[in-house]
Scaffold this motif. Structure first.
Motif, PDB file in Angstrom:
ATOM      1  N   ILE A  29      81.119  48.138  60.600  1.00  0.00           N
ATOM      2  CA  ILE A  29      81.105  47.997  59.142  1.00  0.00           C
ATOM      3  C   ILE A  29      80.825  46.547  58.754  1.00  0.00           C
ATOM      4  CG2 ILE A  29      82.566  48.073  57.085  1.00  0.00           C
ATOM      5  CD1 ILE A  29      83.937  50.549  58.384  1.00  0.00           C
ATOM      6  N   ARG A  30      81.481  45.597  59.414  1.00  0.00           N
ATOM      7  CA  ARG A  30      81.281  44.178  59.099  1.00  0.00           C
ATOM      8  C   ARG A  30      79.858  43.739  59.451  1.00  0.00           C
ATOM      9  NH1 ARG A  30      83.983  42.415  55.289  1.00  0.00           N
ATOM     10  NH2 ARG A  30      83.040  40.444  55.807  1.00  0.00           N
ATOM     11  N   ASN A  31      79.322  44.249  60.567  1.00  0.00           N
ATOM     12  CA  ASN A  31      77.939  43.918  60.928  1.00  0.00           C
ATOM     13  C   ASN A  31      76.982  44.370  59.840  1.00  0.00           C
ATOM     14  OD1 ASN A  31      78.006  42.528  63.351  1.00  0.00           O
ATOM     15  ND2 ASN A  31      78.033  44.377  64.588  1.00  0.00           N
ATOM     16  N   ALA A  32      77.145  45.598  59.387  1.00  0.00           N
ATOM     17  CA  ALA A  32      76.256  46.121  58.341  1.00  0.00           C
ATOM     18  C   ALA A  32      76.389  45.306  57.061  1.00  0.00           C
ATOM     19  CB  ALA A  32      76.569  47.588  58.074  1.00  0.00           C
ATOM     20  N   THR A  33      77.612  44.971  56.697  1.00  0.00           N
ATOM     21  CA  THR A  33      77.843  44.175  55.489  1.00  0.00           C
ATOM     22  C   THR A  33      77.238  42.781  55.623  1.00  0.00           C
ATOM     23  OG1 THR A  33      79.901  45.379  55.123  1.00  0.00           O
ATOM     24  CG2 THR A  33      79.619  43.324  53.923  1.00  0.00           C
ATOM     25  N   SER A  34      77.415  42.172  56.799  1.00  0.00           N
ATOM     26  CA  SER A  34      76.876  40.823  57.019  1.00  0.00           C
ATOM     27  C   SER A  34      75.362  40.816  56.978  1.00  0.00           C
ATOM     28  CB  SER A  34      77.350  40.278  58.366  1.00  0.00           C
ATOM     29  OG  SER A  34      78.727  40.085  58.370  1.00  0.00           O
ATOM     30  N   ILE A  35      74.753  41.776  57.645  1.00  0.00           N
ATOM     31  CA  ILE A  35      73.282  41.831  57.662  1.00  0.00           C
ATOM     32  C   ILE A  35      72.746  42.048  56.254  1.00  0.00           C
ATOM     33  CG2 ILE A  35      71.313  43.189  58.455  1.00  0.00           C
ATOM     34  CD1 ILE A  35      72.874  43.572  61.100  1.00  0.00           C
ATOM     35  N   GLU A  36      73.375  42.952  55.511  1.00  0.00           N
ATOM     36  CA  GLU A  36      72.938  43.198  54.135  1.00  0.00           C
ATOM     37  C   GLU A  36      73.099  41.945  53.282  1.00  0.00           C
ATOM     38  OE1 GLU A  36      74.059  46.074  50.342  1.00  0.00           O
ATOM     39  OE2 GLU A  36      74.834  46.539  52.325  1.00  0.00           O
ATOM     40  N   TYR A  70      73.121  38.785  54.338  1.00  0.00           N
ATOM     41  CA  TYR A  70      72.148  37.781  54.749  1.00  0.00           C
ATOM     42  C   TYR A  70      70.767  38.086  54.176  1.00  0.00           C
ATOM     43  CZ  TYR A  70      75.565  36.178  58.206  1.00  0.00           C
ATOM     44  OH  TYR A  70      76.679  35.699  58.820  1.00  0.00           O
ATOM     45  N   ILE A  71      70.411  39.372  54.156  1.00  0.00           N
ATOM     46  CA  ILE A  71      69.104  39.762  53.626  1.00  0.00           C
ATOM     47  C   ILE A  71      69.027  39.447  52.138  1.00  0.00           C
ATOM     48  CG2 ILE A  71      67.644  41.756  53.085  1.00  0.00           C
ATOM     49  CD1 ILE A  71      68.521  42.926  55.798  1.00  0.00           C
ATOM     50  N   ARG A  72      70.096  39.739  51.422  1.00  0.00           N
ATOM     51  CA  ARG A  72      70.100  39.484  49.978  1.00  0.00           C
ATOM     52  C   ARG A  72      70.372  38.026  49.631  1.00  0.00           C
ATOM     53  NH1 ARG A  72      73.065  44.655  47.231  1.00  0.00           N
ATOM     54  NH2 ARG A  72      71.704  46.206  48.155  1.00  0.00           N
ATOM     55  N   GLY A  73      70.871  37.255  50.610  1.00  0.00           N
ATOM     56  CA  GLY A  73      71.193  35.855  50.361  1.00  0.00           C
ATOM     57  C   GLY A  73      72.436  35.688  49.526  1.00  0.00           C
ATOM     58  N   GLU A  74      73.369  36.616  49.658  1.00  0.00           N
ATOM     59  CA  GLU A  74      74.596  36.591  48.867  1.00  0.00           C
ATOM     60  C   GLU A  74      75.782  36.258  49.759  1.00  0.00           C
ATOM     61  OE1 GLU A  74      74.825  40.573  47.508  1.00  0.00           O
ATOM     62  OE2 GLU A  74      73.261  40.348  46.024  1.00  0.00           O
ATOM     63  N   GLY A  75      76.888  35.948  49.114  1.00  0.00           N
ATOM     64  CA  GLY A  75      78.162  35.838  49.801  1.00  0.00           C
ATOM     65  C   GLY A  75      78.339  34.544  50.570  1.00  0.00           C
ATOM     66  N   ASN A  76      79.554  34.422  51.071  1.00  0.00           N
ATOM     67  CA  ASN A  76      79.942  33.259  51.843  1.00  0.00           C
ATOM     68  C   ASN A  76      79.781  33.603  53.322  1.00  0.00           C
ATOM     69  OD1 ASN A  76      81.063  31.003  52.947  1.00  0.00           O
ATOM     70  ND2 ASN A  76      83.022  31.165  51.887  1.00  0.00           N
ATOM     71  N   GLU A  77      78.785  33.031  53.953  1.00  0.00           N
ATOM     72  CA  GLU A  77      78.464  33.380  55.331  1.00  0.00           C
ATOM     73  C   GLU A  77      79.574  32.999  56.294  1.00  0.00           C
ATOM     74  OE1 GLU A  77      74.731  31.622  56.251  1.00  0.00           O
ATOM     75  OE2 GLU A  77      73.695  32.685  54.653  1.00  0.00           O
ATOM     76  N   LYS A  78      80.245  31.863  56.062  1.00  0.00           N
ATOM     77  CA  LYS A  78      81.289  31.415  56.993  1.00  0.00           C
ATOM     78  C   LYS A  78      82.484  32.349  56.975  1.00  0.00           C
ATOM     79  CE  LYS A  78      80.032  26.610  57.230  1.00  0.00           C
ATOM     80  NZ  LYS A  78      80.462  25.235  57.172  1.00  0.00           N
ATOM     81  N   SER A  79      82.892  32.815  55.818  1.00  0.00           N
ATOM     82  CA  SER A  79      84.043  33.717  55.771  1.00  0.00           C
ATOM     83  C   SER A  79      83.696  35.061  56.396  1.00  0.00           C
ATOM     84  CB  SER A  79      84.540  33.909  54.340  1.00  0.00           C
ATOM     85  OG  SER A  79      83.610  34.634  53.576  1.00  0.00           O
ATOM     86  N   MET A  80      82.455  35.524  56.194  1.00  0.00           N
ATOM     87  CA  MET A  80      82.038  36.789  56.808  1.00  0.00           C
ATOM     88  C   MET A  80      81.972  36.655  58.320  1.00  0.00           C
ATOM     89  SD  MET A  80      79.278  38.797  54.695  1.00  0.00           S
ATOM     90  CE  MET A  80      78.907  38.288  53.070  1.00  0.00           C
ATOM     91  N   ASP A  81      81.432  35.534  58.813  1.00  0.00           N
ATOM     92  CA  ASP A  81      81.358  35.317  60.250  1.00  0.00           C
ATOM     93  C   ASP A  81      82.751  35.242  60.854  1.00  0.00           C
ATOM     94  OD1 ASP A  81      78.627  35.356  60.285  1.00  0.00           O
ATOM     95  OD2 ASP A  81      78.412  33.176  60.207  1.00  0.00           O
ATOM     96  N   PHE A  82      83.696  34.618  60.129  1.00  0.00           N
ATOM     97  CA  PHE A  82      85.066  34.526  60.620  1.00  0.00           C
ATOM     98  C   PHE A  82      85.684  35.913  60.743  1.00  0.00           C
ATOM     99  CE2 PHE A  82      89.623  34.358  59.671  1.00  0.00           C
ATOM    100  CZ  PHE A  82      90.054  33.651  60.783  1.00  0.00           C
TER     101      PHE A  82
END
Length: 143
Positions: A90-97, A99-111
């Motif tokens: 689920i987190r992989n799908a959310t992160s990839i989506e 990154y594609i949209r250029g939204e969100g805080n990448e560091k918190s998602m990676d954590f």
């Protein structure tokens, strides 16, 4: 009209850029597929471990409390591994989506993703180790 040296260099540079993009796209896809396959393997092995442990649960009545605790620990660890695998997907799908949209805080998602991966691998290793200990107890101390 033949192309000039400048046009030829520009064309070659554009071709090289296209090749690099294709190369990195293939490498990224291979990396993602390898990670997904590793998570699928943990999911399958953990699910199988749960099934095997449940299949022998009727023989637990003749064992001591210590062996029963090891059994329950292995069962819980495999269950956590299965659940964390689902959360990793689920987190992989959310992160990839994201990154594609250029939204969100990448560091918190990676954590969060790294945390779930760590939980996934550690719980699978604990389940495997406890299953091995349980098997040794059953083989050498079994009644």
């Amino acid at each position: 009209m033949p192309e000039t040296d400048e046009q030829r260099q520009q064309r070659m540079l554009d071709e090289l850029k296209g090749k690099n993009v294709a190369h990195y796209s293939v490498m990224l896809a291979a990396y993602i597929n390898a990670r997904v396959d590793a998570n699928k393997a943990i999911f399958v092995f953990s699910s199988s471990g749960i099934g095997l442990l449940i299949a022998i649960s009727d023989k637990l009545q003749s064992f001591d409390t210590c062996i029963k605790l090891v059994y329950v620990g292995a069962l819980v660890a495999f269950f956590v591994a299965v659940c964390s695998t689902v959360f990793v997907h689920i987190r992989n799908a959310t992160s990839i989506e994201s990154y594609i949209r250029g939204e969100g805080n990448e560091k918190s998602m990676d954590f969060k993703l790294s945390t779930w991966k760590y939980v996934n691998y550690v719980s699978f290793a604990i389940g495997l180790a406890l299953s091995l200990v349980f098997t040794i107890f059953v083989l050498f101390l079994g009644k």
